[in-house]
Design a protein around this motif. Structure first.
Motif, mmCIF file in Angstrom:
data_model
loop_
_atom_site.group_PDB
_atom_site.id
_atom_site.type_symbol
_atom_site.label_atom_id
_atom_site.label_comp_id
_atom_site.label_asym_id
_atom_site.label_seq_id
_atom_site.Cartn_x
_atom_site.Cartn_y
_atom_site.Cartn_z
ATOM 1 N N ILE A 187 34.122 -54.444 -20.765
ATOM 2 C CA ILE A 187 35.450 -54.994 -20.470
ATOM 3 C C ILE A 187 35.464 -55.648 -19.094
ATOM 4 N N LEU A 188 34.905 -54.966 -18.095
ATOM 5 C CA LEU A 188 34.895 -55.523 -16.742
ATOM 6 C C LEU A 188 33.998 -56.750 -16.645
ATOM 7 N N ALA A 189 32.930 -56.768 -17.426
ATOM 8 C CA ALA A 189 32.043 -57.935 -17.414
ATOM 9 C C ALA A 189 32.777 -59.181 -17.903
ATOM 10 N N ARG A 190 33.703 -59.004 -18.848
ATOM 11 C CA ARG A 190 34.520 -60.141 -19.304
ATOM 12 C C ARG A 190 35.458 -60.611 -18.188
ATOM 13 N N LYS A 204 36.153 -38.748 -12.259
ATOM 14 C CA LYS A 204 35.532 -39.609 -13.270
ATOM 15 C C LYS A 204 35.511 -41.051 -12.774
ATOM 16 N N ARG A 205 36.582 -41.476 -12.172
ATOM 17 C CA ARG A 205 36.615 -42.837 -11.628
ATOM 18 C C ARG A 205 35.515 -43.027 -10.594
ATOM 19 N N ALA A 206 35.358 -42.063 -9.697
ATOM 20 C CA ALA A 206 34.338 -42.185 -8.651
ATOM 21 C C ALA A 206 32.942 -42.298 -9.255
ATOM 22 N N ARG A 207 32.663 -41.477 -10.276
ATOM 23 C CA ARG A 207 31.349 -41.554 -10.930
ATOM 24 C C ARG A 207 31.145 -42.904 -11.594
ATOM 25 N N LEU A 217 28.196 -54.981 -11.138
ATOM 26 C CA LEU A 217 29.586 -55.427 -11.188
ATOM 27 C C LEU A 217 30.183 -55.428 -9.785
ATOM 28 N N ALA A 218 30.872 -56.497 -9.453
ATOM 29 C CA ALA A 218 31.434 -56.658 -8.117
ATOM 30 C C ALA A 218 32.560 -55.653 -7.880
ATOM 31 N N SER A 219 32.715 -55.249 -6.625
ATOM 32 C CA SER A 219 33.713 -54.239 -6.275
ATOM 33 C C SER A 219 35.126 -54.678 -6.631
ATOM 34 N N ASP A 220 35.450 -55.973 -6.416
ATOM 35 C CA ASP A 220 36.814 -56.416 -6.715
ATOM 36 C C ASP A 220 37.101 -56.377 -8.206
ATOM 37 N N VAL A 221 36.068 -56.578 -9.019
ATOM 38 C CA VAL A 221 36.243 -56.476 -10.471
ATOM 39 C C VAL A 221 36.437 -55.018 -10.873
ATOM 40 N N VAL A 222 35.623 -54.133 -10.327
ATOM 41 C CA VAL A 222 35.737 -52.706 -10.644
ATOM 42 C C VAL A 222 37.116 -52.178 -10.256
ATOM 43 N N GLN A 223 37.692 -52.708 -9.181
ATOM 44 C CA GLN A 223 38.992 -52.245 -8.734
ATOM 45 C C GLN A 223 40.118 -52.591 -9.696
ATOM 46 N N ARG A 224 39.874 -53.479 -10.631
ATOM 47 C CA ARG A 224 40.893 -53.805 -11.627
ATOM 48 C C ARG A 224 41.067 -52.675 -12.643
ATOM 49 N N MET A 225 40.121 -51.781 -12.710
ATOM 50 C CA MET A 225 40.192 -50.654 -13.642
ATOM 51 C C MET A 225 41.256 -49.664 -13.191
ATOM 52 N N LEU A 269 48.981 -56.270 -12.008
ATOM 53 C CA LEU A 269 49.978 -55.328 -11.530
ATOM 54 C C LEU A 269 49.317 -54.038 -11.074
ATOM 55 N N ALA A 270 48.155 -53.712 -11.648
ATOM 56 C CA ALA A 270 47.469 -52.471 -11.275
ATOM 57 C C ALA A 270 47.239 -52.386 -9.771
#
Length: 279
Positions: A187-190, A204-207, A217-225, A269-270
């Motif tokens: 999902i994040l790759a998209r 779990k998020r930290a892991r 995966l770039a940090s700014d993309v991961v932060q969208r989760m 919005l996240a």
């Protein structure tokens, strides 16, 4: 007395993801033959039910279709003075409410048919959403599904990520942490989604953040989760309580994006919401 034809028409148009306007007689002033509460559903091609016919209904159809052509998203009130201009011989006035609706505001892919998924999907189905519900375990799905929900049984749920349209809302809540990770990575790759929520705790998020960055995966993309996902103000551990929390964040997101340019091109919005407290 107005029939219920409009109810079936509205449900059908929403199922088809076709925009429409619901017109309601709000108030009658003076001596007029119309009934307050009468409704008509107007789509680009047709109208369903009636508010009494005549020139007033003709004007209502005209306004509703102008709203559809302009992609108007805001409800509006119109007051019509009855007289020569509307072909009436009596005085008085009618107030009509025009409400744009019928088009799904969110396309949602839910991965996981466990307890929380079974509580959440009916909630989402009652909203202006189209839901694809995905799991490899056919027996986990209920026998009947709410209107607007498509069941997808797949031995390779990760492959279904690529089948969702841009702007999808992704919700991941499977029975397997490794599967959650693979879905999250896909999902994040998209990175063309409107919103992505992953069930789980802060640990779990930290892991997952560590493993996702190891995959490039770039940090700014991961932060969208969003993990934990859901509104922190809605507390509780029961499946329905968690489901309400998640549905609340979905509603907040699509209302924030409603009527704007493609949501995936805007700040999610996240990033504006406080992190959930669920651990």
């Amino acid at each position: 007395m107005n029939s219920t034809v409009w109810i079936e028409a509205l449900a059908s148009l929403q199922q088809q993801d076709e925009a429409c306007v619901l017109v309601t007689v709000i108030e009658e002033l003076g001596s007029t033959p119309r009934n307050a509460g009468a409704k008509i559903v107007v789509s680009a091609a047709r109208s369903h039910d009636t508010i009494g016919g005549g020139h007033l209904e003709y004007k209502a159809l005209q306004i509703a279709r102008e709203m559809l052509a302009d992609a108007s998203q805001q409800p509006r009130l119109e007051r019509f003075a009855l007289g020569a201009s509307l072909g009436q011989c009596c005085g008085g006035a009618t107030v009509l409410l025009f409400e744009p609706m019928g088009r799904a505001q969110a396309r949602i892919a839910v991965f996981g048919a466990g307890h929380v998924g079974r509580a959440l999907v009916p909630l989402l189905a009652s909203l202006p959403c189209k839901v694809r519900w995905i799991d490899s375990r056919e027996a986990e799905f209920p026998e009947s599904l709410p209107r607007g929900v498509e069941r997808i049984v797949s031995d390779e749920p990760v492959d279904e990520v690529a089948n969702q349209p841009a702007g999808t809302y992704f919700i991941v809540m499977t029975h397997n942490h490794q599967l959650d990770l693979e879905l999250t990575a896909a999902i994040l790759a998209r990175n063309d989604f409107t919103w992505f929520g992953l069930i789980g705790s802060k640990s779990k998020r930290a892991r997952f953040e560590h493993r996702l960055r190891d995959r490039g995966l770039a940090s700014d993309v991961v932060q969208r989760m969003r993990c934990p996902m859901g509104l922190a103000e809605v507390k509780g551990k029961l499946p329905m309580e968690i489901a309400v929390s998640i549905a609340g964040e979905v509603i907040a997101t699509y209302n924030a994006n409603f009527g704007t340019q493609a949501a995936q091109d805007k700040q999610p919005l996240a990033r504006l919401l406080p992190s959930s407290r669920r651990a």
